[in-house]
Design a protein around this motif. Structure first.
Motif, PDB file in Angstrom:
ATOM      1  N   ASN A  55       0.818  -1.213   0.000  1.00 35.86           N
ATOM      2  CA  ASN A  55       0.000   0.000   0.000  1.00 35.86           C
ATOM      3  C   ASN A  55       0.852   1.262   0.000  1.00 35.86           C
ATOM      4  O   ASN A  55       0.477   2.273  -0.611  1.00 35.86           O
ATOM      5  N   LEU A  56       1.986   1.235   0.688  1.00 39.13           N
ATOM      6  CA  LEU A  56       2.858   2.411   0.662  1.00 39.13           C
ATOM      7  C   LEU A  56       3.408   2.656  -0.742  1.00 39.13           C
ATOM      8  O   LEU A  56       3.543   3.810  -1.180  1.00 39.13           O
ATOM      9  N   VAL A  57       3.723   1.591  -1.485  1.00 39.12           N
ATOM     10  CA  VAL A  57       4.191   1.747  -2.865  1.00 39.12           C
ATOM     11  C   VAL A  57       3.096   2.343  -3.748  1.00 39.12           C
ATOM     12  O   VAL A  57       3.335   3.249  -4.552  1.00 39.12           O
ATOM     13  N   VAL A  58       1.870   1.821  -3.589  1.00 43.17           N
ATOM     14  CA  VAL A  58       0.752   2.352  -4.396  1.00 43.17           C
ATOM     15  C   VAL A  58       0.468   3.795  -4.021  1.00 43.17           C
ATOM     16  O   VAL A  58       0.197   4.644  -4.891  1.00 43.17           O
ATOM     17  N   ASP A  59       0.516   4.096  -2.708  1.00 46.74           N
ATOM     18  CA  ASP A  59       0.296   5.488  -2.301  1.00 46.74           C
ATOM     19  C   ASP A  59       1.362   6.409  -2.881  1.00 46.74           C
ATOM     20  O   ASP A  59       1.077   7.566  -3.221  1.00 46.74           O
ATOM     21  N   GLY A  60       2.587   5.918  -2.987  1.00 47.88           N
ATOM     22  CA  GLY A  60       3.651   6.745  -3.560  1.00 47.88           C
ATOM     23  C   GLY A  60       3.399   7.114  -5.006  1.00 47.88           C
ATOM     24  O   GLY A  60       3.931   8.125  -5.492  1.00 47.88           O
ATOM     25  N   LEU A  61       2.594   6.290  -5.712  1.00 49.05           N
ATOM     26  CA  LEU A  61       2.271   6.637  -7.102  1.00 49.05           C
ATOM     27  C   LEU A  61       1.477   7.938  -7.198  1.00 49.05           C
ATOM     28  O   LEU A  61       1.485   8.590  -8.253  1.00 49.05           O
ATOM     29  N   LEU A  62       0.801   8.330  -6.108  1.00 47.86           N
ATOM     30  CA  LEU A  62       0.023   9.566  -6.140  1.00 47.86           C
ATOM     31  C   LEU A  62       0.906  10.792  -6.321  1.00 47.86           C
ATOM     32  O   LEU A  62       0.438  11.836  -6.782  1.00 47.86           O
ATOM     33  N   LEU A  63       2.178  10.685  -5.932  1.00 44.41           N
ATOM     34  CA  LEU A  63       3.074  11.821  -6.097  1.00 44.41           C
ATOM     35  C   LEU A  63       3.257  12.194  -7.564  1.00 44.41           C
ATOM     36  O   LEU A  63       3.601  13.340  -7.876  1.00 44.41           O
ATOM     37  N   PHE A  64       3.028  11.253  -8.465  1.00 42.70           N
ATOM     38  CA  PHE A  64       3.197  11.501  -9.900  1.00 42.70           C
ATOM     39  C   PHE A  64       1.881  11.822 -10.601  1.00 42.70           C
ATOM     40  O   PHE A  64       1.864  12.074 -11.807  1.00 42.70           O
TER      41      PHE A  64
END
Length: 428
Positions: A55-64
């Protein structure tokens, strides 16, 4: 040049969009950590923290998402699909089996849906939002919980985002229409003003110049037919004044007609009425010196007179003439000073008189039209300058005018030799 709509896809959203996404990702990360600390663990071969890391990896996609919404949105869809496949093939591998909802729910889904529905064109947004809705509703194992999650996490953010997008588009369209209407109104006003100037110029040419030309012709005929020297001098003076008036009218008509050059019909006649007169008469520096000397005023000149175009020089002459005429009418016995300054970009003139020392003549005051300064102010404004007038604390009167060295309509004209603006001779 058209302004860019804020609704257009911007690949450089600036620091504001990135800061907002960073705050959202930080909040989601804190929630994921709290859920993990509260006991939501995975039981697969990847360890108990697999769901937290995933989930942290998927949440990090929001930065882009602000800068590359299509790429980040597709990756979020792939992450949701991977979570669903893992939940069906190996329960507990990427999602906890102790969650209230059996299907995998990614906290990044609502934000990703919002950005996709707001920034991306409809086909791309519909494709990604539809895929996320199917993955969360789980039609292969339909439940009321799955329907609720799909509606709240996917459909509701998409509908709100599309509403906000449509409203923003409507407001932008209304603003553009208002701007277009304002530009059209301004253009219509300019056209109306130009048409009125053309009409006034035509009236001046057809009526005023015709009568003044007749005056000049009759004065020339009288000068050649009489033997009386006094009559000849008066006729010469009348012809000279008429020629100067025609020059002034011709240049004023040219300015009113948006810089058109005078036609042959507008040419003035010499004192004898035999042909066109020289184009430069009324604005000459010698005439200005003579004017101030006749009025008993002192003249100070600074700068290069050659920087001023003929139309501007004639306007300056007319300002000085009107101001000194008002001094003779309204301030008998007053001393007047004319200060003229030439600069490369502008010409300024200042006429200052002291307080009157003798009573005014009522008949002389009543002979004026009381519109001289008003007409001068309009003329100076038409040439792109300003004119101010008012009483001084010492009881005198001050008239100041500032004009550009030339008007755009005159740029194509040949500039005459610089006039001689030497100080006037002393009065005896």
């Amino acid at each position: 040049m058209t302004s860019r709509s804020p609704l257009a896809h911007d690949r450089s959203p600036g620091w504001v969009g990135h800061v907002v996404m960073f705050v959202i990702v930080a909040v989601y990360a804190c929630l994921q950590v709290l859920l993990y600390a509260g006991g939501q663990r995975t039981s697969g071969v990847l360890g108990t923290a697999a769901e937290l890391v995933f989930n942290l990896v998927v949440d990090g996609l929001l930065l882009f998402m602000p800068s590359r919404p299509r790429t980040a949105g597709v990756l979020v869809v792939l992450g949701a699909a991977l979570a669903q496949v893992a939940a069906l093939a190996a329960p507990g591998l990427l999602t906890s089996t102790d969650a209230l909802y059996a299907g995998p729910v990614l906290l990044a889904t609502p934000v990703a849906v919002w950005i996709l529905a707001y920034l991306r064109p409809m086909p791309t947004a519909f494709a990604c939002v539809g895929a996320l809705a199917l993955l969360n509703v789980q039609p292969w194992a339909p439940t009321w919980a799955g329907l609720y999650v799909g509606a709240v996490y996917v459909v509701l953010p998409a509908v709100i985002a599309m509403y906000v997008r449509a409203r923003a588009r409507l407001l932008q369209s209304l603003r553009e229409r208002v701007e277009i209407a304002e530009r059209e109104r301004h253009l219509l006003n300019e056209r109306a003003i130009a048409a009125e100037r053309q009409h006034l110029a035509a009236e001046m040419h057809d009526v005023v110049t015709h009568h003044v030309t007749e005056i000049v012709l009759h004065a020339g005929a009288l000068r050649t037919s009489t033997e009386d020297e006094a009559v000849k001098a008066a006729a010469r003076r009348i012809g000279d004044l008429g020629s100067r008036t025609m020059v002034e009218l011709r240049d004023l008509i040219g300015v009113m007609r948006s810089g058109e050059r005078a036609t042959p019909a507008q040419e003035t006649y010499d004192r004898d009425g035999r042909g066109p007169a020289p184009r430069s008469t009324g604005h000459r520096g010698g005439d200005l010196a003579e004017l101030t000397a006749t009025a008993g005023a002192s003249l100070r000149v600074g700068g290069d007179p050659g920087t001023a175009s003929p139309v501007i020089s004639r306007a300056v002459y007319r300002v000085v003439q009107e101001a000194l005429t008002n001094v003779r009418k309204h301030a008998p016995g007053a001393r007047a000073t004319v200060d003229l300054r030439y600069r490369p970009e502008a010409v300024s003139v200042e006429i200052l008189n002291t307080a009157p020392t003798a009573p005014t003549d009522p008949s002389l005051v009543a002979s004026g039209s009381r519109a001289g300064l008003t007409g001068l102010r309009q003329r100076v404004s038409l040439l792109g300058g300003t004119l101010r007038s008012g009483s001084t604390e010492q009881g005198g009167y001050l008239v100041t005018a500032s004009l550009p060295a030339s008007v755009p309509a005159e740029d194509h004209r040949e500039r005459p030799a610089p006039p001689d603006l030497s100080p006037p001779r002393a009065l005896t």
